[in-house]
Design a protein around this motif. Structure first.
Motif, PDB file in Angstrom:
ATOM      1  N   ASP A  44      38.995  52.334  29.103  1.00  0.00           N
ATOM      2  CA  ASP A  44      38.107  53.049  30.021  1.00  0.00           C
ATOM      3  C   ASP A  44      38.440  52.751  31.485  1.00  0.00           C
ATOM      4  O   ASP A  44      38.213  53.589  32.350  1.00  0.00           O
ATOM      5  CB  ASP A  44      36.645  52.670  29.771  1.00  0.00           C
ATOM      6  N   PHE A  45      38.931  51.563  31.738  1.00  0.00           N
ATOM      7  CA  PHE A  45      39.268  51.173  33.110  1.00  0.00           C
ATOM      8  C   PHE A  45      40.335  50.085  33.089  1.00  0.00           C
ATOM      9  O   PHE A  45      40.597  49.453  32.064  1.00  0.00           O
ATOM     10  CB  PHE A  45      38.028  50.675  33.872  1.00  0.00           C
ATOM     11  N   PHE A  46      40.943  49.926  34.262  1.00  0.00           N
ATOM     12  CA  PHE A  46      41.917  48.856  34.469  1.00  0.00           C
ATOM     13  C   PHE A  46      41.452  48.033  35.659  1.00  0.00           C
ATOM     14  O   PHE A  46      41.063  48.590  36.689  1.00  0.00           O
ATOM     15  CB  PHE A  46      43.307  49.430  34.757  1.00  0.00           C
ATOM     16  N   TYR A  47      41.496  46.718  35.505  1.00  0.00           N
ATOM     17  CA  TYR A  47      41.176  45.798  36.599  1.00  0.00           C
ATOM     18  C   TYR A  47      42.496  45.203  37.064  1.00  0.00           C
ATOM     19  O   TYR A  47      43.203  44.559  36.282  1.00  0.00           O
ATOM     20  CB  TYR A  47      40.229  44.699  36.113  1.00  0.00           C
ATOM     21  N   LEU A  48      42.830  45.432  38.317  1.00  0.00           N
ATOM     22  CA  LEU A  48      44.082  44.943  38.866  1.00  0.00           C
ATOM     23  C   LEU A  48      43.782  43.862  39.904  1.00  0.00           C
ATOM     24  O   LEU A  48      43.239  44.154  40.973  1.00  0.00           O
ATOM     25  CB  LEU A  48      44.856  46.091  39.527  1.00  0.00           C
ATOM     26  N   ALA A  49      44.100  42.636  39.556  1.00  0.00           N
ATOM     27  CA  ALA A  49      43.861  41.498  40.444  1.00  0.00           C
ATOM     28  C   ALA A  49      44.825  41.560  41.626  1.00  0.00           C
ATOM     29  O   ALA A  49      46.000  41.905  41.478  1.00  0.00           O
ATOM     30  CB  ALA A  49      44.048  40.191  39.681  1.00  0.00           C
ATOM     31  N   ALA A  50      44.312  41.226  42.793  1.00  0.00           N
ATOM     32  CA  ALA A  50      45.086  41.318  44.035  1.00  0.00           C
ATOM     33  C   ALA A  50      46.369  40.501  43.978  1.00  0.00           C
ATOM     34  O   ALA A  50      47.420  40.958  44.438  1.00  0.00           O
ATOM     35  CB  ALA A  50      44.229  40.870  45.210  1.00  0.00           C
ATOM     36  N   ASP A  51      46.305  39.304  43.415  1.00  0.00           N
ATOM     37  CA  ASP A  51      47.488  38.446  43.406  1.00  0.00           C
ATOM     38  C   ASP A  51      48.599  38.972  42.493  1.00  0.00           C
ATOM     39  O   ASP A  51      49.764  38.695  42.716  1.00  0.00           O
ATOM     40  CB  ASP A  51      47.124  37.003  43.055  1.00  0.00           C
ATOM     41  N   GLU A  52      48.257  39.777  41.503  1.00  0.00           N
ATOM     42  CA  GLU A  52      49.255  40.313  40.576  1.00  0.00           C
ATOM     43  C   GLU A  52      49.726  41.716  40.953  1.00  0.00           C
ATOM     44  O   GLU A  52      50.791  42.154  40.507  1.00  0.00           O
ATOM     45  CB  GLU A  52      48.680  40.361  39.157  1.00  0.00           C
ATOM     46  N   HIS A  53      48.934  42.445  41.734  1.00  0.00           N
ATOM     47  CA  HIS A  53      49.230  43.856  42.016  1.00  0.00           C
ATOM     48  C   HIS A  53      49.203  44.168  43.511  1.00  0.00           C
ATOM     49  O   HIS A  53      48.862  45.277  43.906  1.00  0.00           O
ATOM     50  CB  HIS A  53      48.230  44.748  41.274  1.00  0.00           C
ATOM     51  N   LYS A  54      49.584  43.196  44.326  1.00  0.00           N
ATOM     52  CA  LYS A  54      49.511  43.339  45.777  1.00  0.00           C
ATOM     53  C   LYS A  54      50.270  44.560  46.274  1.00  0.00           C
ATOM     54  O   LYS A  54      49.755  45.324  47.101  1.00  0.00           O
ATOM     55  CB  LYS A  54      50.020  42.073  46.460  1.00  0.00           C
ATOM     56  N   ALA A  55      51.481  44.769  45.815  1.00  0.00           N
ATOM     57  CA  ALA A  55      52.306  45.877  46.312  1.00  0.00           C
ATOM     58  C   ALA A  55      51.645  47.229  46.014  1.00  0.00           C
ATOM     59  O   ALA A  55      51.590  48.104  46.887  1.00  0.00           O
ATOM     60  CB  ALA A  55      53.704  45.825  45.703  1.00  0.00           C
ATOM     61  N   LEU A  56      51.140  47.400  44.805  1.00  0.00           N
ATOM     62  CA  LEU A  56      50.478  48.657  44.445  1.00  0.00           C
ATOM     63  C   LEU A  56      49.208  48.846  45.271  1.00  0.00           C
ATOM     64  O   LEU A  56      48.968  49.937  45.813  1.00  0.00           O
ATOM     65  CB  LEU A  56      50.137  48.689  42.953  1.00  0.00           C
ATOM     66  N   ILE A  57      48.412  47.813  45.388  1.00  0.00           N
ATOM     67  CA  ILE A  57      47.165  47.898  46.154  1.00  0.00           C
ATOM     68  C   ILE A  57      47.471  48.248  47.611  1.00  0.00           C
ATOM     69  O   ILE A  57      46.823  49.133  48.194  1.00  0.00           O
ATOM     70  CB  ILE A  57      46.344  46.601  46.020  1.00  0.00           C
ATOM     71  N   ASP A  58      48.478  47.605  48.194  1.00  0.00           N
ATOM     72  CA  ASP A  58      48.847  47.897  49.582  1.00  0.00           C
ATOM     73  C   ASP A  58      49.316  49.341  49.741  1.00  0.00           C
ATOM     74  O   ASP A  58      48.967  50.010  50.723  1.00  0.00           O
ATOM     75  CB  ASP A  58      49.920  46.924  50.084  1.00  0.00           C
ATOM     76  N   SER A  59      50.094  49.844  48.788  1.00  0.00           N
ATOM     77  CA  SER A  59      50.581  51.228  48.905  1.00  0.00           C
ATOM     78  C   SER A  59      49.433  52.228  48.738  1.00  0.00           C
ATOM     79  O   SER A  59      49.404  53.263  49.409  1.00  0.00           O
ATOM     80  CB  SER A  59      51.716  51.507  47.926  1.00  0.00           C
ATOM     81  N   LEU A  60      48.468  51.923  47.876  1.00  0.00           N
ATOM     82  CA  LEU A  60      47.314  52.817  47.693  1.00  0.00           C
ATOM     83  C   LEU A  60      46.396  52.785  48.920  1.00  0.00           C
ATOM     84  O   LEU A  60      45.804  53.808  49.280  1.00  0.00           O
ATOM     85  CB  LEU A  60      46.548  52.454  46.419  1.00  0.00           C
ATOM     86  N   LYS A  61      46.292  51.641  49.571  1.00  0.00           N
ATOM     87  CA  LYS A  61      45.549  51.565  50.837  1.00  0.00           C
ATOM     88  C   LYS A  61      46.232  52.442  51.883  1.00  0.00           C
ATOM     89  O   LYS A  61      45.574  53.212  52.590  1.00  0.00           O
ATOM     90  CB  LYS A  61      45.473  50.123  51.350  1.00  0.00           C
ATOM     91  N   ALA A  62      47.549  52.327  51.985  1.00  0.00           N
ATOM     92  CA  ALA A  62      48.309  53.083  52.980  1.00  0.00           C
ATOM     93  C   ALA A  62      48.196  54.588  52.750  1.00  0.00           C
ATOM     94  O   ALA A  62      48.168  55.367  53.703  1.00  0.00           O
ATOM     95  CB  ALA A  62      49.774  52.646  52.967  1.00  0.00           C
ATOM     96  N   SER A  63      48.079  55.004  51.490  1.00  0.00           N
ATOM     97  CA  SER A  63      47.982  56.435  51.175  1.00  0.00           C
ATOM     98  C   SER A  63      46.547  56.949  51.271  1.00  0.00           C
ATOM     99  O   SER A  63      46.313  58.147  51.152  1.00  0.00           O
ATOM    100  CB  SER A  63      48.529  56.707  49.772  1.00  0.00           C
ATOM    101  N   GLY A  64      45.582  56.027  51.453  1.00  0.00           N
ATOM    102  CA  GLY A  64      44.179  56.431  51.569  1.00  0.00           C
ATOM    103  C   GLY A  64      43.501  56.697  50.231  1.00  0.00           C
ATOM    104  O   GLY A  64      42.398  57.220  50.195  1.00  0.00           O
ATOM    105  N   GLN A  65      44.136  56.311  49.134  1.00  0.00           N
ATOM    106  CA  GLN A  65      43.555  56.555  47.817  1.00  0.00           C
ATOM    107  C   GLN A  65      42.520  55.510  47.422  1.00  0.00           C
ATOM    108  O   GLN A  65      41.759  55.725  46.488  1.00  0.00           O
ATOM    109  CB  GLN A  65      44.659  56.646  46.757  1.00  0.00           C
ATOM    110  N   ILE A  66      42.535  54.377  48.112  1.00  0.00           N
ATOM    111  CA  ILE A  66      41.521  53.350  47.877  1.00  0.00           C
ATOM    112  C   ILE A  66      40.988  52.909  49.235  1.00  0.00           C
ATOM    113  O   ILE A  66      41.608  53.167  50.266  1.00  0.00           O
ATOM    114  CB  ILE A  66      42.063  52.143  47.070  1.00  0.00           C
ATOM    115  N   TYR A  67      39.849  52.256  49.222  1.00  0.00           N
ATOM    116  CA  TYR A  67      39.258  51.771  50.467  1.00  0.00           C
ATOM    117  C   TYR A  67      40.150  50.690  51.085  1.00  0.00           C
ATOM    118  O   TYR A  67      40.722  49.860  50.367  1.00  0.00           O
ATOM    119  CB  TYR A  67      37.857  51.212  50.222  1.00  0.00           C
ATOM    120  N   ALA A  68      40.217  50.689  52.411  1.00  0.00           N
ATOM    121  CA  ALA A  68      41.020  49.705  53.133  1.00  0.00           C
ATOM    122  C   ALA A  68      40.536  48.281  52.882  1.00  0.00           C
ATOM    123  O   ALA A  68      41.309  47.331  52.995  1.00  0.00           O
ATOM    124  CB  ALA A  68      41.002  50.010  54.629  1.00  0.00           C
TER     125      ALA A  68
END
Length: 105
Positions: A44-68
Motif C-alpha cells: 500500500d505504501f513505501f517508507y523511504l528513510a532519508a539515510d538510505e534514499h537521500k539521492a532520490l529524496i533530493d531529486s524529488l525535492k528539486a522536481s517539486g514532487q515532494i515538499y521541500a
C-alpha cells in the motif's frame, strides 16, 4: 500529475495527494498516520528513510514532487491511496453522532 516510479509501482507522494485533493499541506500526512496501522508497507505504501534514499529524496525535492521540508518519504500506491480513503471515510462515519430519533409528536 506525474507518478513517481518506485519498486516497479506508480506511486504518489503526500504532497501530490494534497494537490490532487486541493487540500492544505499536511492533510494527506495526517490521514496516512491515522490509517498507517491498517496499511501494508511494500504493498500500500513505501517508507523511504532519508539515510538510505537521500539521492532520490533530493531529486524529488528539486522536481517539486515532494515538499521541500520532507525528511523521510512516504509514497502511496494506487491501492494504498484507495484503501486509505476508504478507511478514512469509515472512520469519519463511525465518529458521526447518530441522528436524533424522529419526534413522537
Amino acid at each position: 500529475m506525474q507518478p513517481i516510479q518506485f519498486a516497479n509501482a506508480d506511486t504518489l507522494s503526500l504532497r501530490q495527494l494534497d494537490e490532487l485533493n486541493k487540500a492544505p499541506k499536511g492533510t494527506s500526512f495526517r490521514v496516512f498516520r491515522r490509517c498507517e496501522a491498517q496499511l501494508q508497507e511494500g504493498q500500500d505504501f513505501f517508507y523511504l528513510a532519508a539515510d538510505e534514499h537521500k539521492a532520490l529524496i533530493d531529486s524529488l525535492k528539486a522536481s517539486g514532487q515532494i515538499y521541500a521540508t520532507t525528511v523521510n518519504l512516504v509514497l502511496l500506491t494506487r491501492s494504498g491511496y484507495e484503501r486509505m480513503i476508504a478507511l478514512s471515510r469509515a472512520d469519519q462515519t463511525s465518529q458521526t453522532p447518530p441522528a436524533a430519533p424522529p419526534s413522537a409528536d
